[in-house]
Motif scaffolding. Sequence first.
Motif, PDB file in Angstrom:
ATOM      1  N   THR A 267      12.992   4.713  -0.450  1.00 10.68           N
ATOM      2  CA  THR A 267      11.703   4.015  -0.380  1.00 10.68           C
ATOM      3  C   THR A 267      11.865   2.543  -0.745  1.00 10.68           C
ATOM      4  O   THR A 267      11.289   1.668  -0.098  1.00 10.68           O
ATOM      5  CB  THR A 267      10.699   4.688  -1.325  1.00 10.68           C
ATOM      6  OG1 THR A 267      10.593   6.076  -1.011  1.00 10.68           O
ATOM      7  CG2 THR A 267       9.339   4.034  -1.208  1.00 10.68           C
TER       8      THR A 267
ATOM      9  N   GLY B 221       0.794  -1.225   0.000  1.00 11.89           N
ATOM     10  CA  GLY B 221       0.000   0.000   0.000  1.00 11.89           C
ATOM     11  C   GLY B 221       0.818   1.262   0.000  1.00 11.89           C
ATOM     12  O   GLY B 221       1.198   1.788  -1.074  1.00 11.89           O
ATOM     13  N   PRO B 222       1.124   1.813   1.164  1.00 12.08           N
ATOM     14  CA  PRO B 222       1.782   3.131   1.223  1.00 12.08           C
ATOM     15  C   PRO B 222       3.142   3.185   0.544  1.00 12.08           C
ATOM     16  O   PRO B 222       3.463   4.178  -0.129  1.00 12.08           O
ATOM     17  CB  PRO B 222       1.906   3.390   2.725  1.00 12.08           C
ATOM     18  CG  PRO B 222       0.891   2.509   3.367  1.00 12.08           C
ATOM     19  CD  PRO B 222       0.797   1.316   2.502  1.00 12.08           C
TER      20      PRO B 222
ATOM     21  N   SER C 293       4.223   1.459  -1.997  1.00 12.96           N
ATOM     22  CA  SER C 293       4.026   1.487  -3.455  1.00 12.96           C
ATOM     23  C   SER C 293       3.589   2.865  -3.926  1.00 12.96           C
ATOM     24  O   SER C 293       4.047   3.371  -4.973  1.00 12.96           O
ATOM     25  CB  SER C 293       2.980   0.442  -3.861  1.00 12.96           C
ATOM     26  OG  SER C 293       3.406  -0.855  -3.530  1.00 12.96           O
ATOM     27  N   SER C 294       2.731   3.508  -3.132  1.00 12.28           N
ATOM     28  CA  SER C 294       2.308   4.875  -3.494  1.00 12.28           C
ATOM     29  C   SER C 294       3.474   5.849  -3.426  1.00 12.28           C
ATOM     30  O   SER C 294       3.620   6.746  -4.296  1.00 12.28           O
ATOM     31  CB  SER C 294       1.187   5.342  -2.556  1.00 12.28           C
ATOM     32  OG  SER C 294       0.067   4.484  -2.645  1.00 12.28           O
ATOM     33  N   MET C 295       4.335   5.682  -2.419  1.00 14.82           N
ATOM     34  CA  MET C 295       5.494   6.581  -2.303  1.00 14.82           C
ATOM     35  C   MET C 295       6.471   6.357  -3.447  1.00 14.82           C
ATOM     36  O   MET C 295       7.108   7.318  -3.923  1.00 14.82           O
ATOM     37  CB  MET C 295       6.179   6.350  -0.955  1.00 14.82           C
ATOM     38  CG  MET C 295       5.342   6.824   0.237  1.00 14.82           C
ATOM     39  SD  MET C 295       6.047   6.324   1.828  1.00 14.82           S
ATOM     40  CE  MET C 295       7.611   7.163   1.796  1.00 14.82           C
TER      41      MET C 295
ATOM     42  N   LYS D 232       2.402  15.607  -1.159  1.00 13.16           N
ATOM     43  CA  LYS D 232       1.390  14.560  -1.335  1.00 13.16           C
ATOM     44  C   LYS D 232       1.815  13.227  -0.711  1.00 13.16           C
ATOM     45  O   LYS D 232       0.978  12.353  -0.478  1.00 13.16           O
ATOM     46  CB  LYS D 232       1.115  14.355  -2.820  1.00 13.16           C
ATOM     47  CG  LYS D 232       0.447  15.556  -3.491  1.00 13.16           C
ATOM     48  CD  LYS D 232       0.152  15.257  -4.946  1.00 13.16           C
ATOM     49  CE  LYS D 232      -0.540  16.435  -5.620  1.00 13.16           C
ATOM     50  NZ  LYS D 232      -0.840  16.167  -7.055  1.00 13.16           N
ATOM     51  N   ALA D 233       3.093  13.038  -0.465  1.00 11.78           N
ATOM     52  CA  ALA D 233       3.580  11.778   0.123  1.00 11.78           C
ATOM     53  C   ALA D 233       3.422  11.729   1.636  1.00 11.78           C
ATOM     54  O   ALA D 233       3.747  10.711   2.267  1.00 11.78           O
ATOM     55  CB  ALA D 233       5.043  11.572  -0.243  1.00 11.78           C
TER      56      ALA D 233
ATOM     57  N   GLU E 150       5.698   5.600  -6.489  1.00  9.28           N
ATOM     58  CA  GLU E 150       5.135   6.298  -7.637  1.00  9.28           C
ATOM     59  C   GLU E 150       5.350   7.810  -7.541  1.00  9.28           C
ATOM     60  O   GLU E 150       5.622   8.484  -8.546  1.00  9.28           O
ATOM     61  CB  GLU E 150       3.649   5.989  -7.762  1.00  9.28           C
ATOM     62  CG  GLU E 150       3.357   4.522  -8.064  1.00  9.28           C
ATOM     63  CD  GLU E 150       1.864   4.236  -8.085  1.00  9.28           C
ATOM     64  OE1 GLU E 150       1.074   5.175  -7.848  1.00  9.28           O
ATOM     65  OE2 GLU E 150       1.486   3.076  -8.344  1.00  9.28           O
ATOM     66  N   LEU E 151       5.231   8.329  -6.310  1.00 11.50           N
ATOM     67  CA  LEU E 151       5.410   9.767  -6.127  1.00 11.50           C
ATOM     68  C   LEU E 151       6.874  10.189  -6.280  1.00 11.50           C
ATOM     69  O   LEU E 151       7.170  11.298  -6.749  1.00 11.50           O
ATOM     70  CB  LEU E 151       4.893  10.189  -4.756  1.00 11.50           C
ATOM     71  CG  LEU E 151       3.369  10.087  -4.541  1.00 11.50           C
ATOM     72  CD1 LEU E 151       3.015  10.404  -3.094  1.00 11.50           C
ATOM     73  CD2 LEU E 151       2.639  11.055  -5.477  1.00 11.50           C
TER      74      LEU E 151
ATOM     75  N   SER F 174       0.904   8.853   2.902  1.00  8.09           N
ATOM     76  CA  SER F 174       1.485   7.499   2.798  1.00  8.09           C
ATOM     77  C   SER F 174       2.605   7.304   3.804  1.00  8.09           C
ATOM     78  O   SER F 174       2.754   6.231   4.407  1.00  8.09           O
ATOM     79  CB  SER F 174       2.000   7.272   1.368  1.00  8.09           C
ATOM     80  OG  SER F 174       0.946   7.358   0.425  1.00  8.09           O
TER      81      SER F 174
END
Length: 513
Positions: A192, A173-174, A176-178, A401-402, A180-181, A405
């Motif tokens: 990360t 979850g978090p 993977s989002s980080m 935005k990170a 991408e960011l 996450s």
Amino acid sequence: MAAMTTVPSYAPSLWVRVCHALPRLDLTMQMRDNVFVPDSWEYQQTLLVLSSLSAIALVVSLLVILSFLIHYCCCHRGDRSEGSEEEEEDEDGSTGHGYSGKKGRGICCVTWVAVAAVTLCCVAIGIGFYGNSEANDGMYQLTSSLLTANYTLASIDLLISDTISGLQLSVSGPLSSMEELFTGSKPFLVSTRNCRRLSENVINLLSSISLSRSGLDAGLGNDSGVSGASITPLTPVPPSVAPTMVPSGGLMPNPFSPGWAANTLMVNEDYRWLSYVLLLLLDLIVCLFILLGLAKQARWLLILMTVLAWLALFLSWGSLGLETATVVALSDFCSDPNAFVLNSTQFSSGTSADVLDYYLTCSRRMNSPFQQLLTQSQRALSNIHTHLSSLERNALPQFPKAEKSLREVQQILNSTEGNFHQLVALLNCRGLNKDYIDSLKGLCYDGMEGLLYLSLYSFLSALAFTAILCSLPGAWRSFPSESEEYEDSDSESEDPFTSHQDSKRFLQWQPWL
């Protein structure tokens, strides 16, 4: 015996050593060793031979009772003729229908033998109640220790699965989002990915911590699909309400499960305790009603109690045989329980010998087999925390935005570290070793003492019922038959002037009248 020196706070008792030293013979009358191997046919033969001693004693008791019955039957006619002659000689001097001196002494002796046997039976019943209570206390301590150990093992498994599921949640979850960011910033992306790699490393390390999990609710492979924003520190249920899966068919699970063993022992102990209480009450009822029958001279009551006394005699010798085999087998186990646990496939399957030896002995000279895994996991979690602090300090100003996450990952990491500290404490040998020692004390101290008292009860009650069955026929003979009572009442009623003549004689002896 040397292995027991490494077990703190436990040593075989004197009764364990005495019973363990008894010689063992198989069915071919050859000597066998006294190592506790319950699955071996040779070892089972030695227990059968020891149990057969009570069968031999039962045969001896039957022969003694039979000899007394033959004696009473053969001598009954002669005693009856002699008794009639003595009654004719003493008829003029007697004032009622009492017995002669020789016959009265014999009747008194038989009656007192029966009373003494009943008294011995009552003493045996008291010993039996105490022994049954002691055995029940020992089994209660054993099952309580097993439930506590099951609770500890369940907590370990739940903590491991909860930690793994939380780290898997953070990776999928978090983190993977980080990633991408942070695609456009290589230093933040490397940090990360390092967090992802360390999290996967911790998952692999915790997955390699293996304890026996049969019969426990938590498993490692069943929580990979757990979803949610965060996890909370685990709070396992207490052992009294901790669910325990019982294998179907009542067969022992492989590997061994403390929860299954506790449930099975509790059910069997309830039946055992109730069976002995019923047997003790049967003996008590028989003894009390025998005394009542002797006091009331009720033949029908003594006949009924004689039948029950036969049943109690067989049950006493039978229970003595079972108790003898159980006491000897228990002494063999309690003399060196570590050797049996380490060598038994039911305990060692799925668990290495080093892990078993660590928890059974809990020696300060031994290192935990999980020490290296826990150290590496702790170091990995610390590195994850360092990378997250660096990202919070440097990446959030550039990538606001990170923040969400990153906070989720930090929350999962804090909960994971809390569970990890609980896991380290539970994996220490002191808790499980204390449960193991407490179970040994309950089984080998109180349980052994209770079984010895029950064996003494069975032996004394068997002797008492043998004496009772030998003396009751003689007591029957002392009771006046219905015809004798009827003749005595007729002889008194046929002479209406007896009371007048007696009063006249009394007046002649009073000169002042």
